[in-house]
Scaffold this motif. Sequence first.
Motif, PDB file in Angstrom:
ATOM      1  N   GLU A  73      -0.837 -46.802 -37.776  1.00 40.38           N
ATOM      2  CA  GLU A  73      -0.637 -46.639 -36.340  1.00 40.38           C
ATOM      3  C   GLU A  73      -0.551 -48.016 -35.677  1.00 40.38           C
ATOM      4  N   LYS A  74       0.509 -48.238 -34.894  1.00 39.59           N
ATOM      5  CA  LYS A  74       0.712 -49.563 -34.295  1.00 39.59           C
ATOM      6  C   LYS A  74      -0.189 -49.817 -33.088  1.00 39.59           C
ATOM      7  N   GLY A  75      -0.684 -48.761 -32.441  1.00 41.53           N
ATOM      8  CA  GLY A  75      -1.553 -48.947 -31.278  1.00 41.53           C
ATOM      9  C   GLY A  75      -2.893 -49.553 -31.674  1.00 41.53           C
ATOM     10  N   LYS A  76      -3.617 -50.075 -30.676  1.00 40.37           N
ATOM     11  CA  LYS A  76      -4.937 -50.680 -30.938  1.00 40.37           C
ATOM     12  C   LYS A  76      -5.862 -49.674 -31.588  1.00 40.37           C
ATOM     13  N   LEU A  82      -0.086 -43.082 -26.887  1.00 43.48           N
ATOM     14  CA  LEU A  82       0.307 -41.682 -26.661  1.00 43.48           C
ATOM     15  C   LEU A  82       0.318 -41.357 -25.172  1.00 43.48           C
ATOM     16  N   LEU A  83       1.374 -40.689 -24.749  1.00 42.65           N
ATOM     17  CA  LEU A  83       1.508 -40.271 -23.356  1.00 42.65           C
ATOM     18  C   LEU A  83       2.280 -38.959 -23.340  1.00 42.65           C
ATOM     19  N   SER A  84       1.767 -38.030 -22.541  1.00 40.25           N
ATOM     20  CA  SER A  84       2.418 -36.708 -22.481  1.00 40.25           C
ATOM     21  C   SER A  84       1.976 -36.035 -21.201  1.00 40.25           C
ATOM     22  N   GLY A  85       2.517 -34.839 -20.921  1.00 41.56           N
ATOM     23  CA  GLY A  85       2.163 -34.086 -19.715  1.00 41.56           C
ATOM     24  C   GLY A  85       0.680 -33.859 -19.507  1.00 41.56           C
ATOM     25  N   ALA A  86      -0.092 -33.421 -20.346  1.00 45.22           N
ATOM     26  CA  ALA A  86       0.100 -32.795 -21.628  1.00 45.22           C
ATOM     27  C   ALA A  86      -0.443 -31.370 -21.528  1.00 45.22           C
ATOM     28  N   GLU A 165      -3.575 -50.826 -35.339  1.00 40.87           N
ATOM     29  CA  GLU A 165      -3.040 -52.191 -35.119  1.00 40.87           C
ATOM     30  C   GLU A 165      -2.106 -52.599 -36.262  1.00 40.87           C
ATOM     31  N   THR A 166      -1.456 -51.611 -36.871  1.00 40.46           N
ATOM     32  CA  THR A 166      -0.565 -51.881 -38.007  1.00 40.46           C
ATOM     33  C   THR A 166       0.789 -51.237 -37.748  1.00 40.46           C
ATOM     34  N   ALA A 167       1.821 -52.049 -37.700  1.00 48.97           N
ATOM     35  CA  ALA A 167       3.167 -51.509 -37.488  1.00 48.97           C
ATOM     36  C   ALA A 167       3.857 -51.370 -38.839  1.00 48.97           C
ATOM     37  N   ALA A 168       4.451 -50.204 -39.089  1.00 50.23           N
ATOM     38  CA  ALA A 168       5.261 -50.027 -40.310  1.00 50.23           C
ATOM     39  C   ALA A 168       6.659 -50.533 -39.976  1.00 50.23           C
ATOM     40  N   THR A 169       7.056 -51.655 -40.562  1.00 49.38           N
ATOM     41  CA  THR A 169       8.299 -52.300 -40.127  1.00 49.38           C
ATOM     42  C   THR A 169       9.458 -52.121 -41.106  1.00 49.38           C
ATOM     43  N   ILE A 276       2.738 -31.737 -12.144  1.00 47.83           N
ATOM     44  CA  ILE A 276       1.463 -32.130 -11.528  1.00 47.83           C
ATOM     45  C   ILE A 276       0.418 -31.191 -12.119  1.00 47.83           C
ATOM     46  N   TYR A 277      -0.480 -31.759 -12.927  1.00 47.28           N
ATOM     47  CA  TYR A 277      -1.418 -30.917 -13.665  1.00 47.28           C
ATOM     48  C   TYR A 277      -2.852 -31.298 -13.298  1.00 47.28           C
ATOM     49  N   PRO A 278      -3.739 -30.286 -13.146  1.00 46.73           N
ATOM     50  CA  PRO A 278      -5.150 -30.595 -12.875  1.00 46.73           C
ATOM     51  C   PRO A 278      -5.834 -31.143 -14.120  1.00 46.73           C
ATOM     52  N   TYR A 368       4.504 -28.213 -31.387  1.00 48.20           N
ATOM     53  CA  TYR A 368       5.526 -28.238 -32.440  1.00 48.20           C
ATOM     54  C   TYR A 368       5.235 -29.395 -33.410  1.00 48.20           C
ATOM     55  N   ALA A 369       4.877 -30.549 -32.836  1.00 48.40           N
ATOM     56  CA  ALA A 369       4.593 -31.722 -33.678  1.00 48.40           C
ATOM     57  C   ALA A 369       3.441 -31.416 -34.627  1.00 48.40           C
ATOM     58  N   MET A 370       2.395 -30.768 -34.098  1.00 50.87           N
ATOM     59  CA  MET A 370       1.226 -30.474 -34.944  1.00 50.87           C
ATOM     60  C   MET A 370       1.567 -29.441 -36.017  1.00 50.87           C
TER      61      MET A 370
HETATM   62  C1  LIG Z   1       6.283 -37.705 -19.864  1.00 49.25           C
HETATM   63  C2  LIG Z   1       6.082 -36.724 -20.971  1.00 49.25           C
HETATM   64  C3  LIG Z   1       5.592 -35.461 -20.670  1.00 49.25           C
HETATM   65  C4  LIG Z   1       5.407 -34.533 -21.696  1.00 49.25           C
HETATM   66  N1  LIG Z   1       4.815 -33.344 -21.392  1.00 49.25           N
HETATM   67  C5  LIG Z   1       4.493 -32.487 -22.396  1.00 49.25           C
HETATM   68  C6  LIG Z   1       3.704 -31.336 -22.125  1.00 49.25           C
HETATM   69  O1  LIG Z   1       3.274 -31.102 -20.990  1.00 49.25           O
HETATM   70  N2  LIG Z   1       3.435 -30.509 -23.165  1.00 49.25           N
HETATM   71  C7  LIG Z   1       3.859 -30.746 -24.442  1.00 49.25           C
HETATM   72  O2  LIG Z   1       3.572 -29.955 -25.357  1.00 49.25           O
HETATM   73  N3  LIG Z   1       4.600 -31.850 -24.721  1.00 49.25           N
HETATM   74  C8  LIG Z   1       4.916 -32.729 -23.739  1.00 49.25           C
HETATM   75  N4  LIG Z   1       5.591 -33.885 -24.030  1.00 49.25           N
HETATM   76  C9  LIG Z   1       6.070 -34.120 -25.419  1.00 49.25           C
HETATM   77  C10 LIG Z   1       4.919 -34.495 -26.359  1.00 49.25           C
HETATM   78  O3  LIG Z   1       4.129 -35.489 -25.797  1.00 49.25           O
HETATM   79  C11 LIG Z   1       5.481 -34.945 -27.694  1.00 49.25           C
HETATM   80  O4  LIG Z   1       6.332 -33.936 -28.170  1.00 49.25           O
HETATM   81  C12 LIG Z   1       4.386 -35.218 -28.740  1.00 49.25           C
HETATM   82  O5  LIG Z   1       3.512 -36.210 -28.295  1.00 49.25           O
HETATM   83  C13 LIG Z   1       5.034 -35.625 -30.059  1.00 49.25           C
HETATM   84  O6  LIG Z   1       4.079 -35.971 -30.997  1.00 49.25           O
HETATM   85  P1  LIG Z   1       4.461 -36.926 -32.222  1.00 49.25           P
HETATM   86  O7  LIG Z   1       3.234 -37.051 -33.053  1.00 49.25           O
HETATM   87  O8  LIG Z   1       5.692 -36.442 -32.855  1.00 49.25           O
HETATM   88  O9  LIG Z   1       4.847 -38.327 -31.563  1.00 49.25           O
HETATM   89  P2  LIG Z   1       4.017 -39.309 -30.623  1.00 49.25           P
HETATM   90  O10 LIG Z   1       3.101 -38.535 -29.766  1.00 49.25           O
HETATM   91  O11 LIG Z   1       4.992 -40.177 -29.942  1.00 49.25           O
HETATM   92  O12 LIG Z   1       3.173 -40.194 -31.632  1.00 49.25           O
HETATM   93  C14 LIG Z   1       3.788 -41.138 -32.481  1.00 49.25           C
HETATM   94  C15 LIG Z   1       2.792 -42.221 -32.859  1.00 49.25           C
HETATM   95  O13 LIG Z   1       3.373 -43.026 -33.875  1.00 49.25           O
HETATM   96  C16 LIG Z   1       3.119 -44.398 -33.614  1.00 49.25           C
HETATM   97  N5  LIG Z   1       4.209 -45.152 -34.268  1.00 49.25           N
HETATM   98  C17 LIG Z   1       5.537 -44.994 -34.054  1.00 49.25           C
HETATM   99  N6  LIG Z   1       6.245 -45.779 -34.883  1.00 49.25           N
HETATM  100  C18 LIG Z   1       5.356 -46.457 -35.635  1.00 49.25           C
HETATM  101  C19 LIG Z   1       5.499 -47.408 -36.682  1.00 49.25           C
HETATM  102  N7  LIG Z   1       6.700 -47.761 -37.177  1.00 49.25           N
HETATM  103  N8  LIG Z   1       4.376 -47.953 -37.208  1.00 49.25           N
HETATM  104  C20 LIG Z   1       3.142 -47.549 -36.755  1.00 49.25           C
HETATM  105  N9  LIG Z   1       2.960 -46.631 -35.785  1.00 49.25           N
HETATM  106  C21 LIG Z   1       4.052 -46.076 -35.245  1.00 49.25           C
HETATM  107  C22 LIG Z   1       3.113 -44.478 -32.105  1.00 49.25           C
HETATM  108  O14 LIG Z   1       2.401 -45.611 -31.658  1.00 49.25           O
HETATM  109  C23 LIG Z   1       2.437 -43.160 -31.724  1.00 49.25           C
HETATM  110  O15 LIG Z   1       1.035 -43.309 -31.668  1.00 49.25           O
HETATM  111  C24 LIG Z   1       5.770 -34.853 -23.036  1.00 49.25           C
HETATM  112  C25 LIG Z   1       6.245 -36.129 -23.337  1.00 49.25           C
HETATM  113  C26 LIG Z   1       6.384 -37.065 -22.322  1.00 49.25           C
HETATM  114  C27 LIG Z   1       6.846 -38.447 -22.659  1.00 49.25           C
END
Ligand SMILES: Cc1cc2nc3c(=O)[nH]c(=O)nc-3n(C[C@H](O)[C@H](O)[C@H](O)COP(=O)(O)OP(=O)(O)OC[C@H]3O[C@@H](n4cnc5c(N)ncnc54)[C@H](O)[C@@H]3O)c2cc1C
Length: 565
Positions: A73-76, A82-86, A165-169, A276-278, A368-370
């Motif tokens: 994972e490249k993040g700290k 990670l950012l989402s609605g969610a 803190e590790t990027a897969a490049t 806009i979510y509580p 779906y991702a999970m």
């Molecule tokens: C603004 C916004 C609103 C959303 N709202 C919703 C919602 O309300 N409900 C919902 O279900 N979904 C929502 N989504 C979609 C949802 O967030 C994503 O579908 C979900 O997070 C996908 O999960 P993921 O694990 O595939 O990818 P990500 O969540 O993007 O995670 C990928 C991770 O991989 C790491 N990474 C990437 N490349 C590398 C690399 N080469 N080396 C090391 N680390 C790496 C990243 O740092 C990250 O931590 C929203 C998305 C956004 C942007």
Amino acid sequence: MPAVAPSEFPPPFDPADVIGLPTDAEDERIEVGIAIVGGGPAGLACANKIMQLLEDEPELTEKLGEVPVAVIEKGKVAGAHLLSGANMKPSAMEELFPDLPKEEWPVFQEVTKDAVYLLTSKAALPLKPMPPNFRNHGNYVTSVSKLGRFLSDKAEEAGVYILSETAATKLLVEDRVVKGIRSGDRGRGKEGEELGNFEPGSDVVAKATVLAEGTVGHLTYAAYDYFDMHGADPMRWELGVKEVWEVQKPLDRVIHTMGWPLRKSPRYNEFGGSFIYPMGEDKLCIGLVAGLDYTDATFSVHDALQLLKTHPFIKDLLEGGKRVAWGAKTIPSGGYFAMPKRLAVPGMVVAGDAASMVNVPTLKGVHYAMHAGMYAAEAIVEALKQDSVNFEAYDEKVHNSAIEKDLYRSRNMRQPLSKGLIFGGAMGSAMVATKGAFPGGHWKVEDDAEVPMELGKAGDMYVKPDNELTFAKLDSVFLSGNATRDDAPNHVRIQSKVPREIAQTWVSMCPAQVYEIPDEQLENGAAEVDVHVTASNCVQCGAITAKGGRLTLPEGGDGPLYQET
Ligand SMILES: Cc1cc2nc3c(=O)[nH]c(=O)nc-3n(C[C@H](O)[C@H](O)[C@H](O)COP(=O)(O)OP(=O)(O)OC[C@H]3O[C@@H](n4cnc5c(N)ncnc54)[C@H](O)[C@@H]3O)c2cc1C
Ligand code: SF4
């Protein structure tokens, strides 16, 4: 001035450069059982599921060695990027942790009420009956950066190694079989020179590699080229900018808005809306999402969000409150037709956003991702038990699952929505009502970068920040916890001299103020301008890849430190 497309100015970047043979001597390579790139919902659900399955597989556990599963994972920390609605459908959490009471989930609350409004610049008109794709009863509002931390803790407890803190490049490939990844160097200066704290990257070799990189996958998209995996349509994206607010009045419902400040004329292709979510009694999040196939070079999602907050209906929700978090990220919106034509190649699978597993009309991707991560775990464990690196069973599992069924139903919905609210809204409703059967077929889409850009007037609508309700990009980047070194090498690839329309597109689009046109060139109206890049501001949202540049990987640990986005 003539319109010009960003794709005419491709970035200096060759995807083939990020695929290659291992380079470390064999005894210096780091060996892990299964390497998972990305600690998001997909990667971490996969890691947890593998550990659950290994409980009944002592022989395979033995074969996988001292580090059976590593998440790169490249993040700290996991969750930092990670950012989402969610607003999350609970099915995947229920399946992954069937015995865990919901009180222990990292969520704020269950959704019991929701509403959709059509905004004009002054009014908010409730849409009744509510479009079915906005129904969220029974879902849970969470923060995906908190969910990431939770899933990562669970995985660690089960014996997974989280290499943060590790990027897969680089993707390691030998005889067309994926063998793992190479991690990036650390401690390089602006010109790539080795600084005092330089540490070279390492080859991390694995029996199976899971690409769960999320949106704009660096290795993933290179693998799509190399293994000829591209889907029928190009990848495309929306950009979302999100803020978290401490508020005085609790919000009692999930709200979505359409319309203002996005312009309804099909000429601008401004498709999107707000959420806009509580978040419990004292917080809420507000975000604006817009498709990156818009045509006005002065359009900015960050500034449109600031403008949205000045609407009387929204301002009232935030009255007396304080902004406590900000962030931005792209969402893959190509849907079904942009999914790769196969999800597995020898030694590797792709899961989650990286494989376009997002249902844009419902704004859902987390579950779906999970689920995809869990299917990948099952297929990999079964194959490795037979000493095989053929993970095609994963393709089959996704094909027969709700992931593919849901995305197929909404396969043509995104396309008409960029053609204006009225036409798009009517077509979208017909498609929802007929579960995608009407009008059926395959509506082709254009690559976001191939949309010609014009210098329009969106920029004239935006408000000057007052630092109470509305904020500038740079103050926002500060709030994201971004701590990238100023002297880090530039990880953003673009052409540095381009027509003004292209430069202005990048300047306005980037939520983190990475791009600037020199003042004198702005004033003298030059047709071609220089683009200056302050890469240390970048929050790795990915939008530049959609609009003609290429986001590559900075040093591990750089970028935002999101806490509750
Ligand atoms: C603004 C916004 C609103 C959303 N709202 C919703 C919602 O309300 N409900 C919902 O279900 N979904 C929502 N989504 C979609 C949802 O967030 C994503 O579908 C979900 O997070 C996908 O999960 P993921 O694990 O595939 O990818 P990500 O969540 O993007 O995670 C990928 C991770 O991989 C790491 N990474 C990437 N490349 C590398 C690399 N080469 N080396 C090391 N680390 C790496 C990243 O740092 C990250 O931590 C929203 C998305 C956004 C942007
Ligand atoms: S420079 Fe970074 S923050 Fe700006 S658009 Fe590109 S990826 Fe997003």
